[in-house]
Design a protein around this motif. Sequence first.
Motif, PDB file in Angstrom:
ATOM      1  N   PHE A 306      52.295  37.852  42.932  1.00 16.98           N
ATOM      2  CA  PHE A 306      51.309  38.513  42.071  1.00 16.98           C
ATOM      3  C   PHE A 306      50.600  37.435  41.241  1.00 16.98           C
ATOM      4  CE2 PHE A 306      52.234  43.182  41.887  1.00 16.98           C
ATOM      5  CZ  PHE A 306      53.296  43.208  42.769  1.00 16.98           C
ATOM      6  N   PRO A 307      49.252  37.297  41.365  1.00 16.85           N
ATOM      7  CA  PRO A 307      48.546  36.414  40.426  1.00 16.85           C
ATOM      8  C   PRO A 307      48.842  36.894  39.004  1.00 16.85           C
ATOM      9  CG  PRO A 307      47.036  37.294  42.098  1.00 16.85           C
ATOM     10  CD  PRO A 307      48.333  38.019  42.263  1.00 16.85           C
ATOM     11  N   LEU A 308      49.059  35.957  38.081  1.00 13.54           N
ATOM     12  CA  LEU A 308      49.492  36.370  36.735  1.00 13.54           C
ATOM     13  C   LEU A 308      48.506  37.318  36.061  1.00 13.54           C
ATOM     14  CD1 LEU A 308      51.131  33.338  34.875  1.00 13.54           C
ATOM     15  CD2 LEU A 308      52.159  35.527  35.551  1.00 13.54           C
ATOM     16  N   CYS A 309      47.190  37.080  36.276  1.00 14.19           N
ATOM     17  CA  CYS A 309      46.214  37.923  35.579  1.00 14.19           C
ATOM     18  C   CYS A 309      46.106  39.318  36.196  1.00 14.19           C
ATOM     19  CB  CYS A 309      44.842  37.251  35.529  1.00 14.19           C
ATOM     20  SG  CYS A 309      44.204  36.793  37.142  1.00 14.19           S
ATOM     21  N   SER A 310      46.808  39.558  37.313  1.00 14.36           N
ATOM     22  CA  SER A 310      46.807  40.909  37.885  1.00 14.36           C
ATOM     23  C   SER A 310      47.900  41.761  37.244  1.00 14.36           C
ATOM     24  CB  SER A 310      47.029  40.849  39.406  1.00 14.36           C
ATOM     25  OG  SER A 310      48.380  40.531  39.701  1.00 14.36           O
ATOM     26  N   ASP A 332      37.716  30.054  42.315  1.00 18.83           N
ATOM     27  CA  ASP A 332      36.819  29.347  41.386  1.00 18.83           C
ATOM     28  C   ASP A 332      37.107  29.706  39.940  1.00 18.83           C
ATOM     29  OD1 ASP A 332      35.677  28.226  43.528  1.00 18.83           O
ATOM     30  OD2 ASP A 332      33.877  29.493  43.552  1.00 18.83           O
ATOM     31  N   PHE A 333      37.339  30.996  39.685  1.00 20.87           N
ATOM     32  CA  PHE A 333      37.525  31.407  38.290  1.00 20.87           C
ATOM     33  C   PHE A 333      38.867  30.952  37.708  1.00 20.87           C
ATOM     34  CE2 PHE A 333      38.596  35.191  40.891  1.00 20.87           C
ATOM     35  CZ  PHE A 333      39.920  35.376  40.530  1.00 20.87           C
ATOM     36  N   CYS A 334      39.730  30.375  38.532  1.00 23.43           N
ATOM     37  CA  CYS A 334      41.003  29.847  38.019  1.00 23.43           C
ATOM     38  C   CYS A 334      40.797  28.532  37.254  1.00 23.43           C
ATOM     39  CB  CYS A 334      41.994  29.613  39.154  1.00 23.43           C
ATOM     40  SG  CYS A 334      42.387  31.125  40.071  1.00 23.43           S
ATOM     41  N   GLU A 335      39.653  27.862  37.530  1.00 25.19           N
ATOM     42  CA  GLU A 335      39.343  26.620  36.807  1.00 25.19           C
ATOM     43  C   GLU A 335      39.340  26.921  35.322  1.00 25.19           C
ATOM     44  OE1 GLU A 335      38.789  23.444  37.647  1.00 25.19           O
ATOM     45  OE2 GLU A 335      39.403  24.035  39.680  1.00 25.19           O
ATOM     46  N   GLY A 336      40.141  26.170  34.581  1.00 25.64           N
ATOM     47  CA  GLY A 336      40.130  26.343  33.126  1.00 25.64           C
ATOM     48  C   GLY A 336      41.021  27.483  32.639  1.00 25.64           C
ATOM     49  N   CYS A 337      41.707  28.185  33.533  1.00 28.29           N
ATOM     50  CA  CYS A 337      42.617  29.254  33.090  1.00 28.29           C
ATOM     51  C   CYS A 337      43.856  28.627  32.445  1.00 28.29           C
ATOM     52  CB  CYS A 337      43.037  30.115  34.284  1.00 28.29           C
ATOM     53  SG  CYS A 337      44.307  31.332  33.865  1.00 28.29           S
ATOM     54  N   SER A 338      44.235  29.125  31.277  1.00 25.25           N
ATOM     55  CA  SER A 338      45.364  28.519  30.547  1.00 25.25           C
ATOM     56  C   SER A 338      46.698  28.796  31.244  1.00 25.25           C
ATOM     57  CB  SER A 338      45.408  29.062  29.122  1.00 25.25           C
ATOM     58  OG  SER A 338      45.672  30.457  29.163  1.00 25.25           O
ATOM     59  N   ALA A 339      46.720  29.782  32.143  1.00 25.28           N
ATOM     60  CA  ALA A 339      47.983  30.142  32.799  1.00 25.28           C
ATOM     61  C   ALA A 339      48.142  29.479  34.163  1.00 25.28           C
ATOM     62  CB  ALA A 339      48.056  31.655  32.956  1.00 25.28           C
ATOM     63  N   ARG A 340      47.186  28.645  34.529  1.00 23.58           N
ATOM     64  CA  ARG A 340      47.189  28.153  35.903  1.00 23.58           C
ATOM     65  C   ARG A 340      48.486  27.434  36.301  1.00 23.58           C
ATOM     66  NH1 ARG A 340      42.715  25.662  39.851  1.00 23.58           N
ATOM     67  NH2 ARG A 340      44.139  24.494  41.142  1.00 23.58           N
ATOM     68  N   SER A 341      49.057  26.647  35.424  1.00 29.17           N
ATOM     69  CA  SER A 341      50.256  25.887  35.831  1.00 29.17           C
ATOM     70  C   SER A 341      51.441  26.823  36.084  1.00 29.17           C
ATOM     71  CB  SER A 341      50.613  24.833  34.788  1.00 29.17           C
ATOM     72  OG  SER A 341      50.895  25.479  33.574  1.00 29.17           O
ATOM     73  N   ALA A 342      51.442  27.994  35.457  1.00 27.99           N
ATOM     74  CA  ALA A 342      52.551  28.933  35.662  1.00 27.99           C
ATOM     75  C   ALA A 342      52.242  29.954  36.749  1.00 27.99           C
ATOM     76  CB  ALA A 342      52.853  29.669  34.354  1.00 27.99           C
ATOM     77  N   CYS A 343      50.978  30.041  37.149  1.00 25.78           N
ATOM     78  CA  CYS A 343      50.552  31.091  38.080  1.00 25.78           C
ATOM     79  C   CYS A 343      50.676  30.613  39.528  1.00 25.78           C
ATOM     80  CB  CYS A 343      49.097  31.462  37.780  1.00 25.78           C
ATOM     81  SG  CYS A 343      48.393  32.625  38.972  1.00 25.78           S
ATOM     82  N   GLY A 344      51.179  31.488  40.387  1.00 26.61           N
ATOM     83  CA  GLY A 344      51.337  31.127  41.796  1.00 26.61           C
ATOM     84  C   GLY A 344      50.061  31.247  42.597  1.00 26.61           C
ATOM     85  N   GLY A 345      48.997  31.780  42.006  1.00 25.54           N
ATOM     86  CA  GLY A 345      47.712  31.864  42.697  1.00 25.54           C
ATOM     87  C   GLY A 345      47.727  32.862  43.841  1.00 25.54           C
ATOM     88  N   PHE A 346      47.086  32.458  44.938  1.00 23.79           N
ATOM     89  CA  PHE A 346      46.839  33.362  46.069  1.00 23.79           C
ATOM     90  C   PHE A 346      47.301  32.716  47.378  1.00 23.79           C
ATOM     91  CE2 PHE A 346      43.715  33.825  42.772  1.00 23.79           C
ATOM     92  CZ  PHE A 346      43.635  35.195  42.570  1.00 23.79           C
ATOM     93  N   PHE A 347      47.559  33.569  48.358  1.00 22.38           N
ATOM     94  CA  PHE A 347      47.783  33.037  49.697  1.00 22.38           C
ATOM     95  C   PHE A 347      46.475  32.436  50.211  1.00 22.38           C
ATOM     96  CE2 PHE A 347      51.185  36.249  49.550  1.00 22.38           C
ATOM     97  CZ  PHE A 347      52.253  35.458  49.940  1.00 22.38           C
ATOM     98  N   LEU A 359      40.665  40.785  37.945  1.00 20.05           N
ATOM     99  CA  LEU A 359      41.307  39.500  37.641  1.00 20.05           C
ATOM    100  C   LEU A 359      40.405  38.710  36.705  1.00 20.05           C
ATOM    101  CD1 LEU A 359      42.494  38.287  41.171  1.00 20.05           C
ATOM    102  CD2 LEU A 359      43.748  39.662  39.525  1.00 20.05           C
ATOM    103  N   GLY A 360      40.948  37.686  36.108  1.00 18.72           N
ATOM    104  CA  GLY A 360      40.120  36.822  35.263  1.00 18.72           C
ATOM    105  C   GLY A 360      40.992  35.877  34.459  1.00 18.72           C
ATOM    106  N   GLN A 361      40.378  34.836  33.973  1.00 22.34           N
ATOM    107  CA  GLN A 361      41.120  33.805  33.234  1.00 22.34           C
ATOM    108  C   GLN A 361      41.942  34.394  32.091  1.00 22.34           C
ATOM    109  OE1 GLN A 361      38.600  30.738  31.749  1.00 22.34           O
ATOM    110  NE2 GLN A 361      37.948  30.077  33.767  1.00 22.34           N
ATOM    111  N   ILE A 362      43.083  33.785  31.887  1.00 23.27           N
ATOM    112  CA  ILE A 362      43.931  34.142  30.745  1.00 23.27           C
ATOM    113  C   ILE A 362      43.699  33.100  29.656  1.00 23.27           C
ATOM    114  CG2 ILE A 362      46.315  34.372  29.957  1.00 23.27           C
ATOM    115  CD1 ILE A 362      47.034  35.350  32.766  1.00 23.27           C
TER     116      ILE A 362
END
Length: 362
Positions: A306-310, A332-347, A359-362
């Motif tokens: 699950f992407p964290l922002c979902s 693209d919208f993950c650029e600059g998201c504060s949760a990126r290092s903890a988020c597993g992203g997408f397949f 979805l959207g930046q945290i």
Amino acid sequence: MIDLRLKIDPLPIVEPLVLRLCESERTDPSGHDAHLIRRERDYREYEYLGFSVLVHATEDMPLDGDVLLIVPGQGSAHRLIRASSKHNTLLVTEQCDQLCVMCSQPPKKHHVDLFDQFAIAATLAPSGAYIGISGGEPLLHKDRLFEFLASAASARPDLRFHVLTNAQHFEPDDVGRLDAIGLDRVLWGVPLYASEAELHDHIVGKPGAFHRLERNLSLLTRAGASVELRTVVTQQNWENLRGLANYVVNRTPFVSVWALMQLERIGYGRMNWHKTFRDTSADFTMIRAAINLATAKGVAVSLFNFPLCSVPEPYRQFAPSTISDWKRKYLDFCEGCSARSACGGFFEWYSHTEGFSELGQI
Ligand code: SF4
């Protein structure tokens, strides 16, 4: 996406070969080590038992300690174990006796037995490695699988294994073998998709699967084995999730963790995407209810893929980064998201035009 194959110059071999690429001195030398003798911008040459092994790889690619499987006549090698990764999985068979509606790796008829090669690879793994075993259904080759696990466990007491299995093929006689391998050495990842037999059987495409699974979950419990229950959230089982949570807390409270998983858009998952994917960013209600119920009864829950922002903020604690590094991407919208290092992203094969709507930046 990280390529799990490396281009090589074919070797004059008649049997599959496993070797470890060594670029620095090892504290655990092995007869399967190939030592670096030349490094150029786009290839590296290793010496293995007097043969030259030429691997085409860019300068920045870490290969020291990687374990390769080289098959006769093939111009690419399988990177069975990447020493710098925590996501190493051995695909032991592509055969399966279920046909799950969301299967990411549809089964094939034929089986190529590489257990001997996998056993060598395991002995060459980095210290403390946690190795995934998947298929297809690994227990279709139960004797070979148990031999592999027992030999790896005895040769390398530091290794642990995570085996994905539909748990259809355990028998009472297996309890002793599970014990001999070491109950704390293996976590069995077992799918359960519904609390109702008919619905579970429909999702996995096999009549009788639910009752067999129930029997064998209790066998695993009696054996003292560690079990991770896995439920892919789909349109088909959405309304059943609360009932399934009840089932888990009442019938399988012994599980190490209950993993609720998002769908992977590949294989049958892609083919059946529109009738299977549930947009849990837009509606989290059933997952919320399932987590609340399970955690209230002391069952550990995890959200996989699950992407964290979902996920609503109070439930993000349940969503670790689980997508393997080699098949993970960010948008693209993950650029600059504060949760990126903890988020597993997408397949890698996720398509946002057919995916989560909110979805959207945290
Ligand atoms: S925006 Fe942030 S939380 Fe959402 S998917 Fe991208 S990195 Fe993850």
